[in-house]
Write a protein that holds these residues in place. Structure first.
Motif, mmCIF file in Angstrom:
data_model
loop_
_atom_site.group_PDB
_atom_site.id
_atom_site.type_symbol
_atom_site.label_atom_id
_atom_site.label_comp_id
_atom_site.label_asym_id
_atom_site.label_seq_id
_atom_site.Cartn_x
_atom_site.Cartn_y
_atom_site.Cartn_z
ATOM 1 N N VAL A 65 0.486 -1.401 -0.033
ATOM 2 C CA VAL A 65 -0.163 0.353 0.041
ATOM 3 C C VAL A 65 0.825 0.988 -0.215
ATOM 4 N N THR A 66 1.159 1.669 -0.926
ATOM 5 C CA THR A 66 2.366 2.649 -1.121
ATOM 6 C C THR A 66 2.185 3.534 -2.192
ATOM 7 N N ASN A 67 1.814 4.932 -2.559
ATOM 8 C CA ASN A 67 1.870 6.040 -3.618
ATOM 9 C C ASN A 67 1.982 5.376 -4.855
ATOM 10 N N GLY A 68 3.313 4.633 -4.691
ATOM 11 C CA GLY A 68 3.930 4.002 -6.238
ATOM 12 C C GLY A 68 3.504 2.999 -6.937
ATOM 13 N N ASN A 69 2.373 2.032 -5.728
ATOM 14 C CA ASN A 69 1.477 1.039 -6.375
ATOM 15 C C ASN A 69 0.060 1.628 -6.424
ATOM 16 N N LEU A 70 0.149 2.610 -5.734
ATOM 17 C CA LEU A 70 -1.614 3.325 -5.950
ATOM 18 C C LEU A 70 -2.063 4.642 -6.401
ATOM 19 N N ASP A 71 -0.968 5.290 -7.153
ATOM 20 C CA ASP A 71 -0.733 6.148 -8.099
ATOM 21 C C ASP A 71 -1.464 6.188 -9.409
ATOM 22 N N SER A 72 -1.949 5.257 -10.221
ATOM 23 C CA SER A 72 -2.266 5.466 -11.236
ATOM 24 C C SER A 72 -3.169 4.404 -11.613
ATOM 25 N N ILE A 73 -4.479 4.094 -12.814
ATOM 26 C CA ILE A 73 -4.385 3.549 -12.745
ATOM 27 C C ILE A 73 -3.806 2.301 -13.377
ATOM 28 N N GLU A 74 -2.673 2.557 -14.051
ATOM 29 C CA GLU A 74 -1.490 1.471 -14.701
ATOM 30 C C GLU A 74 -0.809 1.102 -13.262
ATOM 31 N N ARG A 75 -0.629 1.394 -12.583
ATOM 32 C CA ARG A 75 -0.206 0.791 -11.672
ATOM 33 C C ARG A 75 -0.627 0.301 -11.031
ATOM 34 N N ILE A 76 -2.153 0.568 -10.368
ATOM 35 C CA ILE A 76 -2.744 -0.408 -9.794
ATOM 36 C C ILE A 76 -3.602 -1.965 -10.165
ATOM 37 N N SER A 77 -3.469 -1.062 -11.487
ATOM 38 C CA SER A 77 -3.338 -2.336 -12.908
ATOM 39 C C SER A 77 -2.360 -3.357 -12.371
ATOM 40 N N ARG A 78 -1.797 -2.910 -12.613
ATOM 41 C CA ARG A 78 -0.444 -4.046 -12.295
ATOM 42 C C ARG A 78 0.497 -4.535 -11.155
ATOM 43 N N LEU A 79 -0.105 -3.824 -10.258
ATOM 44 C CA LEU A 79 -0.298 -4.831 -9.033
ATOM 45 C C LEU A 79 -1.487 -5.960 -9.009
ATOM 46 N N VAL A 80 -2.847 -5.787 -8.694
ATOM 47 C CA VAL A 80 -3.469 -5.962 -9.145
ATOM 48 C C VAL A 80 -3.066 -7.382 -10.110
ATOM 49 N N GLU A 81 -2.819 -7.553 -11.345
ATOM 50 C CA GLU A 81 -2.271 -8.791 -11.762
ATOM 51 C C GLU A 81 -1.291 -9.338 -11.722
ATOM 52 N N ALA A 82 -0.105 -9.123 -11.297
ATOM 53 C CA ALA A 82 1.134 -9.346 -10.269
ATOM 54 C C ALA A 82 0.479 -10.349 -8.788
ATOM 55 N N LYS A 83 -0.518 -9.943 -8.372
ATOM 56 C CA LYS A 83 -0.987 -10.353 -7.147
ATOM 57 C C LYS A 83 -1.925 -11.577 -7.289
ATOM 58 N N MET A 84 -2.385 -11.488 -8.659
ATOM 59 C CA MET A 84 -3.665 -12.748 -9.361
ATOM 60 C C MET A 84 -2.569 -13.932 -10.051
ATOM 61 N N GLY A 85 -1.677 -13.463 -10.837
ATOM 62 C CA GLY A 85 -0.521 -14.196 -11.254
ATOM 63 C C GLY A 85 -0.879 -14.137 -12.873
ATOM 64 N N LEU A 86 -1.785 -13.178 -13.418
ATOM 65 C CA LEU A 86 -1.917 -12.560 -14.341
ATOM 66 C C LEU A 86 -1.423 -11.876 -15.349
ATOM 67 N N SER A 87 -0.682 -12.543 -16.597
ATOM 68 C CA SER A 87 -0.071 -11.042 -17.418
ATOM 69 C C SER A 87 -0.779 -9.681 -17.292
ATOM 70 N N PRO A 88 0.435 -9.347 -18.323
ATOM 71 C CA PRO A 88 -0.693 -7.577 -18.760
ATOM 72 C C PRO A 88 -1.464 -8.629 -19.359
ATOM 73 N N ASP A 89 -2.675 -8.913 -20.366
ATOM 74 C CA ASP A 89 -3.316 -8.888 -21.247
ATOM 75 C C ASP A 89 -5.128 -9.621 -20.472
ATOM 76 N N GLY A 90 -4.741 -9.890 -18.938
ATOM 77 C CA GLY A 90 -5.699 -9.804 -18.275
ATOM 78 C C GLY A 90 -5.862 -12.047 -17.801
ATOM 79 N N HIS A 91 -4.567 -13.024 -19.188
ATOM 80 C CA HIS A 91 -4.840 -14.011 -18.650
ATOM 81 C C HIS A 91 -4.066 -14.668 -17.730
ATOM 82 N N GLY A 92 -4.273 -16.097 -17.244
ATOM 83 C CA GLY A 92 -3.346 -16.466 -16.351
ATOM 84 C C GLY A 92 -2.121 -17.022 -16.893
ATOM 85 N N ARG A 93 -1.149 -16.958 -16.342
ATOM 86 C CA ARG A 93 0.589 -17.566 -16.183
ATOM 87 C C ARG A 93 0.608 -18.577 -16.566
ATOM 88 N N GLY A 94 1.529 -19.614 -17.828
ATOM 89 C CA GLY A 94 0.966 -20.606 -17.962
ATOM 90 C C GLY A 94 1.984 -21.792 -16.948
#
Length: 94
Positions: A65-94
């Motif tokens: 929970v840092t400004n670096g992770n929550l400062d933009s739509i892109e950064r929030i999305s990357r944090l969520v995708e990383a936590k969910m194990g998703l690739s940037p296109d929204g699909h699960g990683r192999g």
């Protein structure tokens, strides 16, 4: 024909626009600083954390929970995708 569920970035954008911009994105880019532009303040960051945790079924650690992770739509999305194990296109990683 079925409609695909919105991806992480689209869901985050929809929340930010509806909650903080009253439905008018006025050209907000995914990389724009929500803090520097005055769109989100410290209370807004708390709301963003709750949104992420409730919407995506995640638990964010204090170190995440840092400004670096929550400062933009892109950064929030990357944090969520990383936590969910998703690739940037929204699909699960192999």
């Amino acid at each position: 024909m079925t409609t695909a569920e919105p991806g992480v970035s689209e869901r985050v954008r929809e929340y930010v626009v509806n909650r903080f911009l009253l439905g008018d994105d006025d050209g907000l880019s995914d990389t724009a600083s929500l803090l520097e532009q005055g769109i989100v303040d410290s209370l807004g960051l708390v709301e963003l954390v709750l949104f992420v945790e409730e919407t995506f079924g995640l638990s964010l650690g204090e170190e995440e929970v840092t400004n670096g992770n929550l400062d933009s739509i892109e950064r929030i999305s990357r944090l969520v995708e990383a936590k969910m194990g998703l690739s940037p296109d929204g699909h699960g990683r192999g």
